[in-house]
Write an enzyme that holds these catalytic residues in place. Structure first.
Site: not given
Length: 490
Positions: A310-311
């Site tokens: 996600e990051e």
């Protein structure tokens, strides 16, 4: 690098695994949420980071250990009630080795921030004249092609004010205008947040160093006064393709054509262990999963998802949603997203849009009944709900805030000491209440929307779906399995 593995069940028996012949209700799930167990899971995620270089970031041993941690619970402790698999995808791993900006007087700046996926400079860096660019606070500085009219950036490092559009857009325009690199000064201060560029568009961007607002404004004033200034930018990064995984787990009970789905991202940023962001969401899902395991009699299937990378740009969740056929997307009746739900100075935010319907209302009602003031926030493509919203799947989520709400956001201090356990417990109970309600009844759930437009840009309207589809295609490029699924057994 090793891959996550399915653990063996020999000799393992977790207390509470015996199913009770009790019908699942929202009240039952809420009752089973325990602050002590939430804290214990956070402690384990913190331990994993401490034992693996201080983080749980994509492409690192800390992320692999986090995947194994979730698998142990999903497959062994609750495995009889859930089908669990890994969905594999490839993605660009980014590791910053060095970034520096040397100013016109030969001084090295004490603070320079590099975005994720920052293109590298030559080893010796880029030394070139610095060119100031116009500031447009209304529409964003250097965000639009016509703002570059009359700007001769050829062979120069360009000084640009941050804000108004994503950093990648500014870098793309600078490259089209033949700049060598960008010095971006912060539009607020003094703290500099770390943005993410697009992994699939690295070749479209230029190397960039983000410097404090006060220094950038000083340099802009000197340039406007006619001073010739030369600066040096050095960016040294590792950029390489590595595999990553989503962990997906679905109840064996309930109608598989009517799915209620909840998700949270499992990775941290490289700078820290990510216990609030998003160990809190990961922990909430595991606690709710254990509660669901105790019950019977719910008509709709429940699907849990722990998203990878996600990051790195929402890559795991966007790969997942891009792989869904229209028929598979139609089966997901609602999606809940839990990202940062235990900030140390929490706000109580509910993410929503005009198709969120009863899901958002259930979260708000639970929190307001507990005496909390709820703030609604529009979806902004900054978390894993983005792919679901782009597909028109009714969605909502909880968020307790960054900035003043979490001073350790994306930093090494995002440890177990950076979580408000009361806020996490309350939000987990709210999530359990909403899930339990929709697992039993779809009354009030909106239909899937056909198109979700992105209205963030002033000069064009585009569908979110194509953005996420492009990103997911890049993430999965070269993968030998059409759907990226690896079925696991114990």
């Amino acid at each position: 690098m090793r891959t996550p593995h399915a653990v063996t069940a020999a000799g393992v028996f977790a207390a509470g695994c015996l199913a009770r012949s009790t019908t699942l209700t929202p009240e039952a799930l809420v009752h089973d949420v325990r602050a002590g167990e939430l804290q214990s899971t956070l402690w384990n995620l913190n331990r994993i980071a401490n034992e693996n270089g201080g983080n749980r970031a994509y492409g690192t041993p800390g992320y692999l250990a986090s995947v194994d941690f979730v698998l142990e619970r999903a497959q062994i402790r609750f495995g009889r009630k859930f089908d669990t698999y890994l969905q594999e995808f490839n993605h660009t791993y980014d590791e910053l080795l060095k970034i520096s900006v040397t100013g016109p007087d030969g001084e090295g700046l004490p603070v320079v921030v590099s975005p994720i996926y920052n293109p590298p400079t030559p080893t010796e860096g880029i030394t070139a004249p610095l060119l100031n660019t116009p500031v447009d606070k209304a529409y964003g500085s250097m965000c639009w092609e016509d703002q570059w009219d009359g700007v001769n950036a050829t062979g120069k490092l360009v000084l640009i004010r941050r804000g108004g559009c994503d950093v990648h857009t500014k870098l793309t325009h600078a490259k089209k205008n033949r700049a060598l690199g960008v010095i971006l000064y912060n539009n607020v201060g003094p703290k500099i947040s770390k943005p993410t560029l697009f992994a699939e568009k690295i070749d479209d961007a230029l190397p960039v160093g983000i410097i404090p607002r006060n220094i950038g404004m000083e340099w802009a004033s000197r340039l406007d006064a006619g001073e010739d200034m030369q600066v040096t930018l050095v960016v040294d990064t590792i950029l390489e393709t590595r595999p990553s995984w989503n962990v997906i787990s679905q109840t064996t009970q309930g109608d598989p054509d009517k799915v209620i789905m909840i998700g949270a991202h499992l990775d941290s940023v490289p700078e820290g262990p990510g216990i609030n962001d998003d160990g809190t969401g990961t922990t909430a899902l595991l606690e709710i999963m254990e509660a669901v395991e105790h019950y019977e009699g719910y008509p709709h299937s429940i699907r849990f998802a722990w998203w990878g990378s996600e990051e790195g740009g929402l890559v795991g969740s966007t790969f997942y949603t891009s792989e869904l056929t229209p028929e598979e997307a139609d089966k997901i009746k609602y999606y809940f997203n839990y990202d940062m739900i235990g900030s140390p100075n929490p706000m109580f935010g509910v993410m929503s849009d005009n198709n969120s319907g009863i899901g958002a209302q259930l979260l708000e009602d639970y929190l307001t009944d507990a005496g909390k003031e709820v703030t609604y926030r529009q979806f902004d493509n900054r978390s894993d709900y983005a792919g679901f919203v782009a597909l028109g799947i009714p969605s909502t989520g909880l968020f307790t805030g960054e900035g003043e709400h979490d001073p350790c956001y994306h930093q090494a201090c995002d440890t177990i000491d950076n979580v408000d356990l009361d806020a996490l417990t309350l939000n987990t109970k709210a999530a359990a209440h909403a899930l339990g309600t929709l697992a039993s009844s779809l009354e009030g759930v909106p239909k899937r929307a056909n198109v979700t437009p992105n209205l963030r840009r002033r000069r064009k309207t585009a569908t979110n779906f194509q953005l996420w589809k492009t990103l997911a295609e890049e993430a999965g490029r070269g993968h030998s399995c059409a759907h990226g699924k690896m079925k696991l057994t114990v």
